[in-house]
Design a protein around this motif. Structure first.
Motif, PDB file in Angstrom:
ATOM      1  N   TYR A 125      35.207  41.734  53.607  1.00 22.42           N
ATOM      2  CA  TYR A 125      34.212  41.441  52.573  1.00 22.42           C
ATOM      3  C   TYR A 125      33.730  40.013  52.766  1.00 22.42           C
ATOM      4  O   TYR A 125      34.508  39.067  52.648  1.00 22.42           O
TER       5      TYR A 125
ATOM      6  N   ALA B 155      27.056  44.395  45.462  1.00 22.42           N
ATOM      7  CA  ALA B 155      26.585  43.535  44.380  1.00 22.42           C
ATOM      8  C   ALA B 155      27.806  43.021  43.628  1.00 22.42           C
ATOM      9  O   ALA B 155      28.437  43.770  42.879  1.00 22.42           O
ATOM     10  N   PRO B 156      28.175  41.738  43.834  1.00 24.09           N
ATOM     11  CA  PRO B 156      29.367  41.211  43.162  1.00 24.09           C
ATOM     12  C   PRO B 156      29.109  40.861  41.698  1.00 24.09           C
ATOM     13  O   PRO B 156      27.965  40.695  41.282  1.00 24.09           O
TER      14      PRO B 156
ATOM     15  N   LYS C 199      27.297  39.061  51.030  1.00 22.79           N
ATOM     16  CA  LYS C 199      27.393  40.169  50.071  1.00 22.79           C
ATOM     17  C   LYS C 199      27.409  41.496  50.827  1.00 22.79           C
ATOM     18  O   LYS C 199      26.636  42.420  50.563  1.00 22.79           O
ATOM     19  N   ARG C 200      28.307  41.577  51.820  1.00 23.75           N
ATOM     20  CA  ARG C 200      28.376  42.737  52.703  1.00 23.75           C
ATOM     21  C   ARG C 200      29.830  43.092  52.971  1.00 23.75           C
ATOM     22  O   ARG C 200      30.691  42.215  53.035  1.00 23.75           O
TER      23      ARG C 200
ATOM     24  N   GLU D  86      29.323  48.983  44.619  1.00 21.45           N
ATOM     25  CA  GLU D  86      28.783  49.641  45.814  1.00 21.45           C
ATOM     26  C   GLU D  86      27.851  50.765  45.386  1.00 21.45           C
ATOM     27  O   GLU D  86      27.879  51.185  44.233  1.00 21.45           O
TER      28      GLU D  86
ATOM     29  N   VAL E 118      33.185  44.454  42.413  1.00 20.54           N
ATOM     30  CA  VAL E 118      32.215  44.430  43.511  1.00 20.54           C
ATOM     31  C   VAL E 118      31.604  45.831  43.559  1.00 20.54           C
ATOM     32  O   VAL E 118      32.279  46.788  43.925  1.00 20.54           O
TER      33      VAL E 118
ATOM     34  N   LEU F 118      31.591  37.036  51.411  1.00 24.24           N
ATOM     35  CA  LEU F 118      31.049  36.610  50.127  1.00 24.24           C
ATOM     36  C   LEU F 118      29.578  36.194  50.216  1.00 24.24           C
ATOM     37  O   LEU F 118      28.751  36.647  49.428  1.00 24.24           O
TER      38      LEU F 118
ATOM     39  N   GLU G 224      25.768  46.650  52.033  1.00 26.35           N
ATOM     40  CA  GLU G 224      25.628  45.547  51.089  1.00 26.35           C
ATOM     41  C   GLU G 224      26.281  45.926  49.769  1.00 26.35           C
ATOM     42  O   GLU G 224      26.351  47.103  49.409  1.00 26.35           O
TER      43      GLU G 224
ATOM     44  N   SER H 254      23.477  48.562  39.777  1.00 19.43           N
ATOM     45  CA  SER H 254      24.217  47.347  40.135  1.00 19.43           C
ATOM     46  C   SER H 254      24.571  46.602  38.859  1.00 19.43           C
ATOM     47  O   SER H 254      23.841  46.680  37.869  1.00 19.43           O
TER      48      SER H 254
ATOM     49  N   ASN I 246      34.093  35.453  42.233  1.00 16.72           N
ATOM     50  CA  ASN I 246      34.446  35.909  43.580  1.00 16.72           C
ATOM     51  C   ASN I 246      35.922  35.647  43.863  1.00 16.72           C
ATOM     52  O   ASN I 246      36.465  34.625  43.421  1.00 16.72           O
TER      53      ASN I 246
END
Length: 196
Positions: free
Chosen positions: A84, A107-108, A89-90, A174, A172, A86, A105, A160, A112
């Motif tokens: 992961y 979406a956090p 974002k992937r 997905e 996080v 940061l 990708e 998201s 983090n």
């Protein structure tokens, strides 16, 4: 008498034609085997793939280079793991051979996890996100000193999260298809590597 002469001259023409063709074939063979001239079999691609040793295919096109945006990050460990990144974002699902089987990708939320190596600690098929949205395929890998839980999940509706500055959450998010892939890949105890 004339028919005998005609048939013997016809035989003579046939013999001369055969000799000429043999001579042409022999000369063609010598030209092909001449020193300094690559043999047709030697110039073919040994793999039969149409690729040459120069990195081009037989049509002269360059091989496609791996996209740097989706290449597995350097210094992200070895072996089978979830990586992961940061800043990007992937996420990458990396097999035992070090090759990514999937990359996507994410979406956090507001908080983090610190970079480092973790293990999947728990998994839950369904639940509710901190934003109240129903989520599925929840894969948790860390809880920090403040009690923030970090994990991957997918909203059932594909949405998201909208991180709130007042909520300290570590989800996080997905897309549903990526969440299913993560669920199948990241079993309990699986490695998760977080990079900056």
């Amino acid at each position: 008498m004339r028919s005998v002469a005609r048939s013997s001259s016809g035989a003579m023409v046939a013999v001369l034609t055969a000799v000429a063709l043999t001579g042409v074939g022999f000369l063609a063979y010598q030209a092909d085997a001449a020193p300094g001239r690559p043999h047709a079999a030697a110039s073919a691609s040994p793999s039969g793939s149409g690729k040459s040793s120069s990195g081009q295919d037989s049509a002269g096109k360059d091989k496609p280079a791996q996209d740097p945006a989706t290449a597995v990050p350097a210094n992200s460990g070895t072996g089978k793991r979830v990586v992961y990144a940061l800043a990007a974002k992937r996420v990458w699902l990396v097999g035992a051979n070090g090759q990514a089987t999937r990359s996507f990708e994410v979406a956090p939320s507001a908080v983090n996890p610190p970079p480092g190596s973790y293990k999947v600690t728990s998994r839950t098929p369904t639940g509710n996100g901190s934003d109240g949205v129903p989520i599925e395929h929840i894969v948790r890998f860390h809880r920090d000193a403040a009690g923030v839980v970090f994990g991957f999940s997918a909203a059932v509706d594909g949405s998201s999260p909208k991180p709130s500055a007042t909520q300290k959450t570590g989800g996080v998010r997905e897309q549903p298809a990526d969440g299913r892939a993560m669920w199948e890949f990241a079993v309990s105890g699986a490695s998760v590597v977080v990079v900056p």
